[in-house]
Scaffold this motif. Sequence first.
Motif, PDB file in Angstrom:
ATOM      1  N   ASN A 115       0.628  -1.378   0.072  1.00  0.00           N
ATOM      2  CA  ASN A 115       0.029  -0.075  -0.109  1.00  0.00           C
ATOM      3  C   ASN A 115       0.938   1.150   0.129  1.00  0.00           C
ATOM      4  N   GLY A 116       1.952   1.235  -0.960  1.00  0.00           N
ATOM      5  CA  GLY A 116       2.886   2.411  -0.994  1.00  0.00           C
ATOM      6  C   GLY A 116       3.817   2.635   0.130  1.00  0.00           C
ATOM      7  N   VAL A 117       3.814   1.573   0.963  1.00  0.00           N
ATOM      8  CA  VAL A 117       4.947   1.634   2.041  1.00  0.00           C
ATOM      9  C   VAL A 117       6.149   0.842   1.827  1.00  0.00           C
ATOM     10  N   ILE A 118       7.145   1.410   1.860  1.00  0.00           N
ATOM     11  CA  ILE A 118       8.652   0.700   1.757  1.00  0.00           C
ATOM     12  C   ILE A 118       9.258   0.714   2.960  1.00  0.00           C
ATOM     13  N   GLN A 119       9.562  -0.457   3.641  1.00  0.00           N
ATOM     14  CA  GLN A 119      10.389  -0.551   4.986  1.00  0.00           C
ATOM     15  C   GLN A 119      11.366  -1.569   4.970  1.00  0.00           C
ATOM     16  N   SER A 120      12.403  -1.247   5.370  1.00  0.00           N
ATOM     17  CA  SER A 120      13.577  -2.217   5.535  1.00  0.00           C
ATOM     18  C   SER A 120      14.696  -1.871   6.400  1.00  0.00           C
ATOM     19  N   ASN A 121      15.054  -2.969   7.203  1.00  0.00           N
ATOM     20  CA  ASN A 121      16.014  -2.679   8.176  1.00  0.00           C
ATOM     21  C   ASN A 121      17.485  -3.262   7.473  1.00  0.00           C
ATOM     22  N   ILE A 122      18.291  -2.376   6.861  1.00  0.00           N
ATOM     23  CA  ILE A 122      19.245  -2.895   5.937  1.00  0.00           C
ATOM     24  C   ILE A 122      20.630  -3.308   6.909  1.00  0.00           C
ATOM     25  N   ASN A 123      21.034  -4.540   6.924  1.00  0.00           N
ATOM     26  CA  ASN A 123      22.160  -4.933   7.810  1.00  0.00           C
ATOM     27  C   ASN A 123      23.491  -4.887   6.937  1.00  0.00           C
ATOM     28  N   ARG A 124      23.128  -5.226   5.451  1.00  0.00           N
ATOM     29  CA  ARG A 124      24.474  -5.234   4.725  1.00  0.00           C
ATOM     30  C   ARG A 124      24.005  -5.016   3.291  1.00  0.00           C
ATOM     31  N   PHE A 125      24.610  -4.197   2.444  1.00  0.00           N
ATOM     32  CA  PHE A 125      24.372  -4.152   1.072  1.00  0.00           C
ATOM     33  C   PHE A 125      25.678  -3.662   0.401  1.00  0.00           C
ATOM     34  N   SER A 126      25.982  -4.274  -0.605  1.00  0.00           N
ATOM     35  CA  SER A 126      27.151  -3.892  -1.493  1.00  0.00           C
ATOM     36  C   SER A 126      27.012  -4.530  -2.904  1.00  0.00           C
ATOM     37  N   PHE A 127      27.978  -3.842  -3.907  1.00  0.00           N
ATOM     38  CA  PHE A 127      27.859  -4.090  -5.118  1.00  0.00           C
ATOM     39  C   PHE A 127      28.984  -3.414  -5.927  1.00  0.00           C
ATOM     40  N   LYS A 128      29.217  -3.904  -7.109  1.00  0.00           N
ATOM     41  CA  LYS A 128      30.278  -3.228  -7.805  1.00  0.00           C
ATOM     42  C   LYS A 128      29.634  -2.978  -9.331  1.00  0.00           C
ATOM     43  N   ASP A 129      29.847  -1.962 -10.112  1.00  0.00           N
ATOM     44  CA  ASP A 129      29.134  -1.630 -11.377  1.00  0.00           C
ATOM     45  C   ASP A 129      30.416  -1.408 -12.264  1.00  0.00           C
ATOM     46  N   THR A 130      30.166  -2.106 -13.560  1.00  0.00           N
ATOM     47  CA  THR A 130      31.359  -2.043 -14.430  1.00  0.00           C
ATOM     48  C   THR A 130      31.749  -0.675 -14.520  1.00  0.00           C
ATOM     49  N   SER A 131      30.983   0.660 -14.305  1.00  0.00           N
ATOM     50  CA  SER A 131      31.530   1.805 -14.593  1.00  0.00           C
ATOM     51  C   SER A 131      32.743   2.190 -13.602  1.00  0.00           C
ATOM     52  N   GLY A 132      32.716   1.373 -12.647  1.00  0.00           N
ATOM     53  CA  GLY A 132      33.852   1.532 -11.611  1.00  0.00           C
ATOM     54  C   GLY A 132      33.168   2.011 -10.346  1.00  0.00           C
ATOM     55  N   PHE A 133      31.997   2.386 -10.164  1.00  0.00           N
ATOM     56  CA  PHE A 133      31.367   2.767  -8.992  1.00  0.00           C
ATOM     57  C   PHE A 133      30.878   1.653  -8.138  1.00  0.00           C
ATOM     58  N   ALA A 134      31.216   1.625  -7.051  1.00  0.00           N
ATOM     59  CA  ALA A 134      30.836   0.652  -6.206  1.00  0.00           C
ATOM     60  C   ALA A 134      30.413   0.997  -4.734  1.00  0.00           C
ATOM     61  N   ILE A 135      29.489   0.294  -4.192  1.00  0.00           N
ATOM     62  CA  ILE A 135      29.162   0.433  -2.548  1.00  0.00           C
ATOM     63  C   ILE A 135      29.889  -0.525  -1.827  1.00  0.00           C
TER      64      ILE A 135
END
Length: 465
Positions: A115-135
């Motif tokens: 119903n239009g609500v987004i909620q999350s408790n993020i403990n870990r998130f990471s990635f690498k993009d081919t452009s060189g940008f990464a989290i």
Amino acid sequence: DKANKIYSSNSIGLLQLLGINNSDTASVFKGKLLQLSNSNIVFNHEPVVAKESTQQKDSVASSGNIGFVLNEIDLSNNRVTYNNTAAPVKINGLDYAHIAIKELQLNATDNLYNNGVIQSNINRFSFKDTSGFAIDSLRGFVKIDSGNIHIKNLYVKTPNSSINADAMIYPLSLTNTNSNGTGFPQNNLVITNTIISQKDLDLLADGLTAKYKKQMAALGDLLISTNISGNAKQLIIKDLSVRSANSQALILNVSGTAANVTDAKNISYNLHIKNLTASKTLIDPFLAESKQTVQLPPSISISGLLAGNMSRLQTNLQMASAYGKVNAKGKLVNFTDPIKMQYDMVITAANLETGKWMYKDSLMGKLTGTITAKGFNGFDIKKSTIKTTANISSFRLQQHDYRNIKLNLLLVKGLADFIASVNDELLKVNINGKANMQTEYPSVDAFVNLQKADLFALGFAKDSM
């Protein structure tokens, strides 16, 4: 999805759904775990222009939105590719139309999408993009609904940047739809110990950094902290600090208030500039674009008070540099209209280099003194009223420092009355006169009482007289 021309090709390593059911509500799926690992997800999208349809929509079919409530989402070592086939491929920076992510990791608990609500408790998130940008790491609590955006204990780390933030944002409070401002909730934004690297800015906003390449090179990485609260009607800047991490190119420390921030015509502000320092390397590229010939000192520092709106400005600012010090105190009214502008200013200078700014330091040197200017109807001498006084302790012209210079001038629509005097050891003179600048050829009628003039010592004669 042929209707929207979205095509997906997926290779699933492991997909696990634990305890998923919709027994309570048909459109809401609840469960304990969604796990996806070692998978390759590809989306190819060819955007289509939506056409208006004359057919009546099935209100029953379109009203049911799918929702999810998941105790845990766990993504490990996944690849996600998105291609907008209608968009050209970018050479530099993160290509938002062609994203290719690898090593995608996510662990999040207490997840909700319903119903239009987004909620999350993020403990870990990471990635690498081919452009060189990464989290490298992202964690924190996020909740977004139609009324507010809540971010708590957000931490973002890239190879070059780090962000620490807490925020409570009410989007509707950032509009001016409520004319009296009553009932607007208070937004809060706190950013601490944050580093924004130039490399990440180049990747995320290469269009901006490419345009201001020289300025960005001077700035380098930025250290940022801020504490801001309020809404569109009244914004309180408790603290805003921005500075270059590895140089003195920029130091900004400001507090104050701003009102009507989303209404360009009615915006107003009352700022305490604790320190604004900019280096020559940062300012020079802007001057080069405007083709202004100015010789800048290594850095310029400004502090003081600045208040006003789009038609009125009140200032009490101090500027310091290797070229001396200046204090500007007063007000400007109708400053956006040169014909109607009014001003009442007091300028105080201490050892201010006057010639160096224009590469004329062999002709003009340091000035110490006070100049006042009060006027109406702009600066057109044939139409305006201007009252000016000058009390100059010293001013170097060519090789001599002239002392004790005074001036009183009243100009009314091209007619001027003035009294001036110089009481220097090499020049003593009093001048009392009138000037007419209403005609094509201005005229002056003045009484000059020259008591002493050592032209040889002043540099106006080759031999003593």
